[in-house]
Design a protein around this motif. Sequence first.
Motif, short mmCIF file in Angstrom:
data_model
loop_
_atom_site.label_atom_id
_atom_site.label_comp_id
_atom_site.label_asym_id
_atom_site.label_seq_id
_atom_site.Cartn_x
_atom_site.Cartn_y
_atom_site.Cartn_z
N CYS A 273 39.90 9.26 -6.23
CA CYS A 273 41.17 9.90 -5.85
C CYS A 273 41.37 9.86 -4.33
O CYS A 273 42.48 9.59 -3.84
CB CYS A 273 41.21 11.35 -6.35
N GLN A 274 40.27 10.12 -3.60
CA GLN A 274 40.38 10.08 -2.14
C GLN A 274 40.78 8.69 -1.66
O GLN A 274 41.64 8.53 -0.80
CB GLN A 274 39.04 10.47 -1.49
N ARG A 275 40.15 7.69 -2.25
CA ARG A 275 40.45 6.30 -1.84
C ARG A 275 41.90 5.94 -2.20
O ARG A 275 42.60 5.32 -1.41
CB ARG A 275 39.49 5.35 -2.55
N ALA A 276 42.32 6.36 -3.39
CA ALA A 276 43.69 6.04 -3.81
C ALA A 276 44.71 6.67 -2.86
O ALA A 276 45.72 6.06 -2.53
CB ALA A 276 43.92 6.55 -5.24
N GLN A 277 44.39 7.88 -2.40
CA GLN A 277 45.33 8.58 -1.51
C GLN A 277 45.38 7.96 -0.12
O GLN A 277 46.38 8.05 0.57
CB GLN A 277 44.92 10.06 -1.35
N THR A 278 44.26 7.35 0.32
CA THR A 278 44.20 6.91 1.72
C THR A 278 44.34 5.40 1.90
O THR A 278 44.63 4.94 3.00
CB THR A 278 42.87 7.36 2.37
N ARG A 279 44.12 4.64 0.83
CA ARG A 279 44.17 3.18 0.99
C ARG A 279 45.62 2.71 1.03
O ARG A 279 46.34 2.77 0.01
CB ARG A 279 43.43 2.50 -0.17
N ILE A 280 46.04 2.24 2.21
CA ILE A 280 47.41 1.74 2.33
C ILE A 280 47.44 0.31 1.80
O ILE A 280 46.69 -0.55 2.24
CB ILE A 280 47.88 1.83 3.79
N ILE A 281 48.32 0.10 0.84
CA ILE A 281 48.32 -1.17 0.12
C ILE A 281 49.53 -2.02 0.51
O ILE A 281 49.57 -3.22 0.32
CB ILE A 281 48.23 -0.91 -1.40
N ALA A 282 50.53 -1.35 1.08
CA ALA A 282 51.72 -2.01 1.64
C ALA A 282 52.29 -1.01 2.66
O ALA A 282 51.96 0.18 2.58
CB ALA A 282 52.74 -2.28 0.52
N PRO A 283 53.11 -1.46 3.60
CA PRO A 283 53.60 -0.52 4.61
C PRO A 283 54.17 0.75 3.98
O PRO A 283 55.02 0.68 3.09
CB PRO A 283 54.69 -1.32 5.34
#
Length: 397
Positions: A273-283
């Motif tokens: 969940c932490q990674r999903a919230q912080t990983r920017i995948i597109a601007p």
Amino acid sequence: MDFSISEKMQTILGMMKEFVENVLVPLEPEFLVKDAKSMLPVIAEKQKMVKQMELWAPNHPVEYGGMGLDLVEHGLVSEVLGGTPLGFLVFGCQAPDAGNIEILHQYGTDQQKETWLGPLVRGEIRSCFSMTEVDLPGSNPVMMDTTAVKDGDDYVINGHKWYTSSADGSKFAIVMAITDPDASPYTRASMIIVPTDTPGFNLVRNIPVMGHAGDDYFSHAEILYQSCRVPRENLLGPEGHGFIIAQERLGPGRIHHCMRWIGICNRVFDLMCQRAQTRIIAPGKTLAGKQIVQSWIAESAAEIRSARLMVLHAAWTIENLGVKEARQDISLIKFMVANTMQKVIDRALQVHGGLGMTDDTIISFFYRHERAARIYDGADEVHKVSVARKILKDYER
Ligand SMILES: Cc1cc2nc3c(=O)[nH]c(=O)nc-3n(C[C@H](O)[C@H](O)[C@H](O)COP(=O)(O)OP(=O)(O)OC[C@H]3O[C@@H](n4cnc5c(N)ncnc54)[C@H](O)[C@@H]3O)c2cc1C
């Protein structure tokens, strides 16, 4: 149905959780790159802290220095400690010692208790359990080649075992061996205590598992017993009761494992969940906005919660109605939770992408080490067949 947790347990769990998060999780980067032996001084230091906090050996008898928690309470503890690979060892409730302590407590003579049980509960020594053989199916352990032949006042043991977990650094092994080849299959074998410095106890190697042989507590040994002679007083429990005692050892042990796996699920779920919230995948967009990731998160949450309730219910059944009554529940949770854990770890790894494959997070450690959960303490298929047989029997009528 009362799902509340007592105030006493809430305090204990709160203290343990804080210790895991603030003291043990920060040790993980070092643990992941170093061998276990070089970590022993730091582990001993943390064990001392746990003893000072009076949280040592939560499930073990009070008379030997444990906290004497019941199975449901220890299930909750296992969930907290399972979040890190160091949790059980640092709090003095790790397998296989936990199971060995249970059977020594129940079946040990006064002398065996003094020599082995006391030091084991106090964490002064470690032990291992040596049943599975190299050449015969662990899933059907009545097929066993290892023999213990009486010779004067001794047993002389010969056999070839492997997957004797944590034998490296152990003071003694509890060995399953055939003592009466002419008896019925389930009464042929006995449990015998074998100090690991006995001549003929040969630790051949720590088996490489998923690319890593490990060492000390974190290892699985191949052992050759060659004319290994121990006094007859090292027999644990009655002769011929090896499989009966082994069954008793496995019931509560499966609760500990399953709740530890729930702890692992919680840990990797948090990371996912932490990674999903912080990983920017597109601007301006994170992974958390992707429906497929949301679906993994929701499914994982539901699966972890249902698995957790099943395990706690099985623990309650063992505690209140006994291991026999709980047999089917134990089989159900064993394969169900192992598979849930594997799924959740896999999703967490996937969300982390390349990072998930590295040892920069704990996920890859769990991915490698916990695949075995579907094999030890009864492979998935063995439990499924046993559950299905029992269910189908009711339909015969
Ligand atoms: C990490 C790890 C730690 C372990 N620690 C210990 C330990 O400390 N002490 C110890 O004594 N042992 C230990 N073991 C051994 C473990 O108990 C055995 O591996 C297990 O019992 C399976 O036995 P086996 O490996 O011989 O597989 P087999 O018995 O050969 O079975 C192989 C596969 O066959 C299938 N199968 C088996 N029986 C049936 C059936 N009835 N119906 C359908 N399919 C079936 C299953 O898919 C199973 O995985 C450990 C194993 C692992 C992986």
